[in-house]
Design an enzyme around this catalytic site. Sequence first.
Site, PDB file in Angstrom:
ATOM      1  N   LYS A 112       0.863  -1.184   0.000  1.00  0.00           N
ATOM      2  CA  LYS A 112       0.000   0.000   0.000  1.00  0.00           C
ATOM      3  C   LYS A 112       0.893   1.226   0.000  1.00  0.00           C
ATOM      4  CE  LYS A 112      -4.506   0.694   0.144  1.00  0.00           C
ATOM      5  NZ  LYS A 112      -5.576  -0.195  -0.333  1.00  0.00           N
TER       6      LYS A 112
HETATM    7  P1  NAD Z   1     -13.096   7.295  -2.601  1.00  0.00           P
HETATM    8  O1  NAD Z   1     -12.092   8.359  -2.344  1.00  0.00           O
HETATM    9  O2  NAD Z   1     -13.562   7.052  -3.987  1.00  0.00           O
HETATM   10  O3  NAD Z   1     -14.406   7.551  -1.684  1.00  0.00           O
HETATM   11  C1  NAD Z   1     -14.367   7.715  -0.293  1.00  0.00           C
HETATM   12  C2  NAD Z   1     -15.764   8.136   0.138  1.00  0.00           C
HETATM   13  O4  NAD Z   1     -15.821   8.124   1.570  1.00  0.00           O
HETATM   14  C3  NAD Z   1     -16.141   9.548  -0.313  1.00  0.00           C
HETATM   15  O5  NAD Z   1     -17.511   9.554  -0.681  1.00  0.00           O
HETATM   16  C4  NAD Z   1     -15.953  10.366   0.964  1.00  0.00           C
HETATM   17  O6  NAD Z   1     -16.767  11.537   0.994  1.00  0.00           O
HETATM   18  C5  NAD Z   1     -16.406   9.350   1.989  1.00  0.00           C
HETATM   19  N1  NAD Z   1     -15.980   9.647   3.353  1.00  0.00           N
HETATM   20  C6  NAD Z   1     -14.764  10.064   3.800  1.00  0.00           C
HETATM   21  N2  NAD Z   1     -14.815  10.256   5.128  1.00  0.00           N
HETATM   22  C7  NAD Z   1     -16.079   9.941   5.504  1.00  0.00           C
HETATM   23  C8  NAD Z   1     -16.762   9.931   6.740  1.00  0.00           C
HETATM   24  N3  NAD Z   1     -16.134  10.289   7.865  1.00  0.00           N
HETATM   25  N4  NAD Z   1     -18.058   9.550   6.754  1.00  0.00           N
HETATM   26  C9  NAD Z   1     -18.703   9.187   5.638  1.00  0.00           C
HETATM   27  N5  NAD Z   1     -18.111   9.179   4.445  1.00  0.00           N
HETATM   28  C10 NAD Z   1     -16.820   9.548   4.389  1.00  0.00           C
HETATM   29  O7  NAD Z   1     -12.501   5.954  -1.954  1.00  0.00           O
HETATM   30  P2  NAD Z   1     -12.882   4.440  -2.326  1.00  0.00           P
HETATM   31  O8  NAD Z   1     -11.949   3.998  -3.397  1.00  0.00           O
HETATM   32  O9  NAD Z   1     -14.350   4.337  -2.507  1.00  0.00           O
HETATM   33  O10 NAD Z   1     -12.445   3.697  -0.990  1.00  0.00           O
HETATM   34  C11 NAD Z   1     -13.297   3.579   0.142  1.00  0.00           C
HETATM   35  C12 NAD Z   1     -12.802   2.443   1.035  1.00  0.00           C
HETATM   36  O11 NAD Z   1     -12.796   1.221   0.280  1.00  0.00           O
HETATM   37  C13 NAD Z   1     -11.376   2.584   1.579  1.00  0.00           C
HETATM   38  O12 NAD Z   1     -11.304   1.959   2.841  1.00  0.00           O
HETATM   39  C14 NAD Z   1     -10.544   1.786   0.576  1.00  0.00           C
HETATM   40  O13 NAD Z   1      -9.316   1.349   1.119  1.00  0.00           O
HETATM   41  C15 NAD Z   1     -11.497   0.631   0.308  1.00  0.00           C
HETATM   42  N6  NAD Z   1     -11.266  -0.096  -0.932  1.00  0.00           N
HETATM   43  C16 NAD Z   1     -11.234   0.541  -2.146  1.00  0.00           C
HETATM   44  C17 NAD Z   1     -11.062  -0.205  -3.306  1.00  0.00           C
HETATM   45  C18 NAD Z   1     -11.074   0.425  -4.683  1.00  0.00           C
HETATM   46  O14 NAD Z   1     -11.042  -0.343  -5.670  1.00  0.00           O
HETATM   47  N7  NAD Z   1     -11.171   1.732  -4.824  1.00  0.00           N
HETATM   48  C19 NAD Z   1     -10.884  -1.599  -3.225  1.00  0.00           C
HETATM   49  C20 NAD Z   1     -10.943  -2.219  -1.985  1.00  0.00           C
HETATM   50  C21 NAD Z   1     -11.142  -1.451  -0.852  1.00  0.00           C
END
Ligand code: NAD
Length: 427
Positions: A112
């Site tokens: 990461k």
């Molecule tokens: P992103 O940046 O696209 O979206 C994050 C979202 O979370 C946004 O809508 C933001 O406004 C919201 N957010 C942030 N703080 C918040 C809070 N306190 N309360 C409510 N909402 C809040 O990120 P993502 O890619 O969707 O990733 C989200 C999670 O999923 C992370 O933990 C990431 O590690 C995990 N993840 C992502 C992927 C991927 O393919 N992008 C894969 C596996 C896991």
Amino acid sequence: MRREFSVSQGQRFLQDVIGRIDGAAKKLNLDENIHKTLRTPRRSLIVTFPVKMDDGEVKIFTGYRVQYNYVKGPSKGGIRYHPDVTLEEVTALAGLMALKCAVVDVPFGGAKGGVACDPKKMSTDELERLTRRYTYMILPLIGPEQDIPAPDVNTDYQTMAWIMDTYSMLRGYTVPSVVTGKPFELGGSKGRNTATGRGLAYVTESMLKKVGVDIGGTTVCVQGFGNVGMNVAKFLHDDGCKITGVTDMTGGIFDADGIDIHNLVAHAEKNKCIRGFPSGQFVPDSIEANTKLLSMKTDVLIPAALENQITESNASDVKAKVIVEGANGPVTRGGDEVLNRKGIHLVPDILANSGGVIVSYFEWVQDIQAYLWSEEEVNERLKRLMTGSFDQVSDFADEHRVTLREAAYMLAVDKMAEITKLRGIFP
Ligand code: NAD
């Protein structure tokens, strides 16, 4: 849920990941020498670097790249831009990636990366300069056979395009397979952008079937409306579920009759947040909105924002029947204990959100072969791998009378231990 002190939050997250590895090792009666190798990260790089801002000021940023384990193959994992990024948080996320790749049998180790910055306060040009300089700084670690970055919180296909271009310029030839989650035109895979959400929808269906709940009319609440939250909400809505609550950084939207998800997605894509959506009840404070969302009576709750959201202090308020972890580490170990006592079923992150790394693996394979697959082929292979992995974890949990989290960790640790034993300890 406020993330109070970033350093202690990161340490707590890391302690939870290591503690769960220790728990699995104990249950497996794992050889102590092998256990030691699995509970420690292999390489951690900290970089500090200057970036010229639009007004001429030079700011110094700190970034990280951690390769937790590469015993199975090249390490793989996203890059996060967030003010709270720390070495401990990145290490915990890298550890989860290693476990995730093991549980779904993808031939990668876990890594990461992240930069402590506030991308919401930076221009596109500043983000591009930051990304290119960060790529240059972590260059000794990354590469198609070494370590392959992908998007995570606040990074996307454009970030991956800049990393791919910077890496290629410094090598002197084009290297599409150095990142995944890049634009299709640069060798990205069909279906990668929606893969994590699609995979979450598959495991939600499998989990509901396991507990005997019909998916039609099932109520769902989603925390976070970025790549993961938005896509899982869309797929579950199309499967006949009713999405009754959604939150993001700007607040929450609630509608007992079901939110019009396709319109909300269009609104969020245009405005970069859910604030200002004209229907449903809007709660403008994110802490208040999350408190309401996490305690709603709902069939399914999908935390898809950040880690440490459901803890020993608020888990007793959760009324969902099923939790499917979209985010990495949204439930702490203390939170787990309370949820288990309440009989809430939970599909753990290392299984539930593995759709992203599965299609990243497909993208890497396609780039290496220079042969692109159709979207149907990608989705069909994703479904097969995810539902097969769910069944494997679920059967193991039933057989050994453990939770799905314990089963997923035990399977992952056992597979990594077997490979470590076969390879032996160098030299
Ligand atoms: P992103 O940046 O696209 O979206 C994050 C979202 O979370 C946004 O809508 C933001 O406004 C919201 N957010 C942030 N703080 C918040 C809070 N306190 N309360 C409510 N909402 C809040 O990120 P993502 O890619 O969707 O990733 C989200 C999670 O999923 C992370 O933990 C990431 O590690 C995990 N993840 C992502 C992927 C991927 O393919 N992008 C894969 C596996 C896991």
